[in-house]
Design a protein around this motif. Structure first.
Motif, PDB file in Angstrom:
ATOM      1  N   CYS A 194     -32.889  15.039  -0.484  1.00 26.47           N
ATOM      2  CA  CYS A 194     -33.831  16.016   0.067  1.00 26.47           C
ATOM      3  C   CYS A 194     -35.177  15.988  -0.653  1.00 26.47           C
ATOM      4  CB  CYS A 194     -33.229  17.412  -0.019  1.00 26.47           C
ATOM      5  SG  CYS A 194     -31.764  17.655   1.027  1.00 26.47           S
ATOM      6  N   GLY A 195     -35.188  15.511  -1.882  1.00 26.60           N
ATOM      7  CA  GLY A 195     -36.425  15.455  -2.632  1.00 26.60           C
ATOM      8  C   GLY A 195     -37.415  14.427  -2.127  1.00 26.60           C
ATOM      9  N   THR A 196     -36.989  13.586  -1.180  1.00 24.16           N
ATOM     10  CA  THR A 196     -37.884  12.578  -0.607  1.00 24.16           C
ATOM     11  C   THR A 196     -38.408  12.994   0.762  1.00 24.16           C
ATOM     12  OG1 THR A 196     -36.021  11.385   0.395  1.00 24.16           O
ATOM     13  CG2 THR A 196     -36.653  10.747  -1.841  1.00 24.16           C
ATOM     14  N   ALA A 197     -38.244  14.249   1.109  1.00 24.37           N
ATOM     15  CA  ALA A 197     -38.746  14.793   2.384  1.00 24.37           C
ATOM     16  C   ALA A 197     -38.253  14.002   3.583  1.00 24.37           C
ATOM     17  CB  ALA A 197     -40.273  14.848   2.379  1.00 24.37           C
ATOM     18  N   PRO A 198     -36.985  14.132   3.962  1.00 20.02           N
ATOM     19  CA  PRO A 198     -36.454  13.415   5.127  1.00 20.02           C
ATOM     20  C   PRO A 198     -37.245  13.727   6.389  1.00 20.02           C
ATOM     21  CG  PRO A 198     -34.992  15.196   4.469  1.00 20.02           C
ATOM     22  CD  PRO A 198     -35.997  15.042   3.379  1.00 20.02           C
ATOM     23  N   ALA A 199     -37.314  12.751   7.265  1.00 19.55           N
ATOM     24  CA  ALA A 199     -38.157  12.887   8.459  1.00 19.55           C
ATOM     25  C   ALA A 199     -37.494  13.678   9.573  1.00 19.55           C
ATOM     26  CB  ALA A 199     -38.550  11.499   8.967  1.00 19.55           C
ATOM     27  N   GLY A 200     -36.194  13.548   9.742  1.00 23.46           N
ATOM     28  CA  GLY A 200     -35.514  14.230  10.839  1.00 23.46           C
ATOM     29  C   GLY A 200     -35.519  15.744  10.685  1.00 23.46           C
ATOM     30  N   GLN A 201     -35.771  16.449  11.797  1.00 24.11           N
ATOM     31  CA  GLN A 201     -35.854  17.910  11.737  1.00 24.11           C
ATOM     32  C   GLN A 201     -34.529  18.526  11.332  1.00 24.11           C
ATOM     33  OE1 GLN A 201     -38.740  19.787  12.150  1.00 24.11           O
ATOM     34  NE2 GLN A 201     -37.402  21.356  11.293  1.00 24.11           N
ATOM     35  N   ALA A 202     -33.426  18.050  11.887  1.00 27.99           N
ATOM     36  CA  ALA A 202     -32.113  18.605  11.539  1.00 27.99           C
ATOM     37  C   ALA A 202     -31.807  18.393  10.065  1.00 27.99           C
ATOM     38  CB  ALA A 202     -31.032  17.964  12.408  1.00 27.99           C
ATOM     39  N   GLU A 203     -32.169  17.222   9.556  1.00 25.05           N
ATOM     40  CA  GLU A 203     -31.926  16.933   8.151  1.00 25.05           C
ATOM     41  C   GLU A 203     -32.805  17.817   7.259  1.00 25.05           C
ATOM     42  OE1 GLU A 203     -29.765  14.642   5.266  1.00 25.05           O
ATOM     43  OE2 GLU A 203     -29.536  15.041   7.401  1.00 25.05           O
TER      44      GLU A 203
END
Length: 232
Positions: A194-203
């Motif tokens: 999560c610290g890498t800012a995932p792109a998917g909205q659900a994630e």
């Protein structure tokens, strides 16, 4: 018959009298024009002397232009916008008061006293709730800064459980549940990167949920120790 000589002396006197009359006439006109100018000049100030009374607009500060004012505001993409309204505190805090009493720990007060310094120090260092780097609505919620806080929260949960390792398993039920909740949220945050800012909205929503729990780690653990005083 003797001839009478004509004298020209009265002529200069007559001429002087005429000039004096004309000058007096012109002076009267000048005086009346001056009175008219004074009457037309506002506030009694002389005509043409604008600097004697500065206008209000000359001294008032100029209003900031819209572009200058807006330049100080963060852009809409600066901080993540959550899909829900995040409450200030967890819904599980203080819920133990509605539960029946469990097993009382004989040294609950001593254990509680040990927890105070631990949690206060960690909360001061890493923040709590909206002051935490992991609070979902903060721009640091999906960064390595929150990842570091999540690791510290997991460590605090582990240390809290170590303080009651010698206690009956039926005691400190709220603390055990809250410590487990914090540890799982911190583990999820790390495992999903999560610290890498995932792109998917659900994630991202799932990471924000985990960060929301991590942000409340210290209030949750403190609540667990408080509940232990009441055998809950």
């Amino acid at each position: 018959m003797p001839r009478i000589a004509r004298s020209n002396r009265p002529a200069p006197l007559a001429l002087l009298a005429a000039v004096t009359a004309v000058a007096a006439s012109l002076g009267g006109c000048s005086s009346s024009d001056g009175k008219a100018d004074a009457a037309a000049s506002p506030s009694g100030s002389p005509s043409g002397s604008g600097s004697a009374s500065p206008s209000t607009s000359a001294t008032a500060p100029a209003p900031a232009s819209p572009s200058a004012a807006n330049s100080q505001a963060p852009s809409s993409g600066r901080s993540p916008q959550s899909t829900r309204t995040w409450p200030d505190v967890s819904t599980v805090i203080m819920k133990w008061r509605d539960q029946p009493r469990g097993v009382a720990a004989p040294d609950a007060e001593a254990v509680h006293a040990k927890s105070v310094g631990l949690l206060n120090d960690a909360e001061t260092r890493y923040g709590s709730e909206k002051g935490s780097k992991c609070w979902p609505e903060r721009p640091t919620s999906l960064t390595e800064l929150c990842a570091g806080n999540a690791a510290k929260a997991a460590e605090a949960a582990k240390t809290s459980l170590s303080l009651i390792a010698h206690e009956n398993q039926g005691s400190f039920a709220t603390l055990r549940a809250n410590a487990d909740k914090v540890a799982k949220a911190a583990g999820f945050y790390e495992s999903r990167s999560c610290g890498t800012a995932p792109a998917g909205q659900a994630e991202r929503d799932a990471c924000w949920d985990a960060g929301w729990t991590v942000a409340q780690a210290y209030p949750l653990l403190r609540d667990g120790f408080n509940a232990g005083l009441q055998a809950r």
